[in-house]
Design an enzyme around this catalytic site. Sequence first.
Site, PDB file in Angstrom:
ATOM      1  N   SER A   1      12.204   2.579  -2.354  1.00 21.01           N
ATOM      2  CA  SER A   1      12.105   1.180  -1.945  1.00 21.01           C
ATOM      3  C   SER A   1      13.286   0.369  -2.455  1.00 21.01           C
ATOM      4  O   SER A   1      14.426   0.630  -2.088  1.00 21.01           O
ATOM      5  CB  SER A   1      10.764   0.610  -2.428  1.00 21.01           C
ATOM      6  OG  SER A   1      10.473  -0.612  -1.815  1.00 21.01           O
TER       7      SER A   1
ATOM      8  N   ASP B   1      13.831   0.698   2.534  1.00 20.86           N
ATOM      9  CA  ASP B   1      12.810   1.340   3.377  1.00 20.86           C
ATOM     10  C   ASP B   1      12.152   0.350   4.335  1.00 20.86           C
ATOM     11  O   ASP B   1      11.175   0.673   5.002  1.00 20.86           O
ATOM     12  CB  ASP B   1      11.759   2.058   2.535  1.00 20.86           C
ATOM     13  CG  ASP B   1      10.911   1.124   1.696  1.00 20.86           C
ATOM     14  OD1 ASP B   1      11.436   0.090   1.252  1.00 20.86           O
ATOM     15  OD2 ASP B   1       9.722   1.430   1.474  1.00 20.86           O
TER      16      ASP B   1
ATOM     17  N   ASP C   1      10.314  -2.382   4.235  1.00 23.79           N
ATOM     18  CA  ASP C   1       8.974  -2.968   4.154  1.00 23.79           C
ATOM     19  C   ASP C   1       9.011  -4.347   3.505  1.00 23.79           C
ATOM     20  O   ASP C   1       8.017  -5.071   3.546  1.00 23.79           O
ATOM     21  CB  ASP C   1       7.983  -2.044   3.435  1.00 23.79           C
ATOM     22  CG  ASP C   1       8.351  -1.764   1.988  1.00 23.79           C
ATOM     23  OD1 ASP C   1       9.452  -2.164   1.543  1.00 23.79           O
ATOM     24  OD2 ASP C   1       7.532  -1.121   1.286  1.00 23.79           O
TER      25      ASP C   1
END
Length: 459
Positions: free
Chosen positions: A102, A248, A250
């Site tokens: 992340s 990533d 998100d």
Amino acid sequence: MTLIKSISGIRGTIGGRTGDTLNPLDIVKFTTAYATFIPRKTGRIVVGRDGRISGPMVRDIVCGTLVGMGYDVLDIGYASTPTTELAVRMSGADGGIIITASHNPRQWNALKLLNSEGEFLTATDGAKVLEIAEKEDFNYADVDQLGHVTIDNSYDDRHVQSVLDLKLVDVEAIKKANFKVCVDSINSVGGLVLPKLFDKLGVSYTFLNGEVTGDFAHNPEPLEKNLTGIMDEMKTGKYDLGIVVDPDVDRLAFISENGKMFGEEYTLVSVADYVLSQTKGNTVSNLSSTRALRDVTEKHGGTYAAAAVGEVNVTTKMKEVNAVIGGEGNGGVIYPESHYGRDALVGIALFLTSLAKKGCKVSELRATFPDYQIAKNRIDLTPETDVDAILVKVKEMFAQDASAQVNDIDGVKIDFPDRWVHLRKSNTEPIIRVYSEAATMEAADELGKKLMQVVYDMQ
């Protein structure tokens, strides 16, 4: 060197000794434990990865281990976290493994573990995986029962189409607005999937750090101090909106047309305001998120609820209160009409729809929301740091304060009528996060620093 096992998966720095880092032996161990735990129905597991330098090495080990456990692997290649989550559900797989750390720097990687719904494992299920891993009592498949790897690169397109199909995404309104955006995709998979979305929405775009190299041009966490490049580019006046995602995809942050941060906390607030204007209902965010979501929710007649930090905690609470929108103040938008996972593509499409319908500038939209300021500080942990003792001490400090509400479901949050401060051990880094919110940044930072000094005095 670091290895962290938490509700956010198995995360660590690459290289070093076994048991201390995310290295080949530990990758095999945790992948095997996951494959042992996950209920086998179709015998298929999805694997996707972000653009990190270590990604190919980790992918090869993960896929080989799953094949050795008798699972067929659907390798979707470069893929965002929400793309991989959707791929699990779309393919009817038993689960999925996302290879991404992340927002962590380039030397990190991680295994994020999904169930058959494409959602993160609960804390209880995650603990069972760790227990299996520690026992190392593994049983691999015989030669005739080995799995196979299938490569399928179609899921970016499927993900984009699922966003376009959402009822509250008005593709024609966005096209008519002729938006021009500047995007920082930080040398990872956002540089692959976001152009597909913008092309379908008729949005003109310029990318910074768009090449997928994994050699991040700056610290990949989408905070203001890391985003001077795109903020300077926005000040040229050539764009309607700046968009920043993490490796990533998100987490999502916006930059106004004048080069000023929209506010990572206000990504969810703005999207929720639009969703609630069209769909009555409740909202959820975590304890470290701005009060502005509560204010906006109550304005639309809904009820706001807070959850412990961690995506699975938020989604669990969302299901419990039947929330129509939720997420985290780090720019994570969770929209159940799509799926129960943070999704920057969904957030972008809903935000652009709202902006197109309102016909205003991004800075003007930001001015319509309650204005709070959050100071986000951190304390690096040492092996000697007793985090539990620190949290007990902080809780005791405010237990007799009639003006303070103390919440200890996740670290300790002290809630005052006009401000709050939250201390908790991070799920993703060896630090204590100290978040504080008030009417001004000075007041928020002062409150946070006061609590930080308590920690320093105990070390």
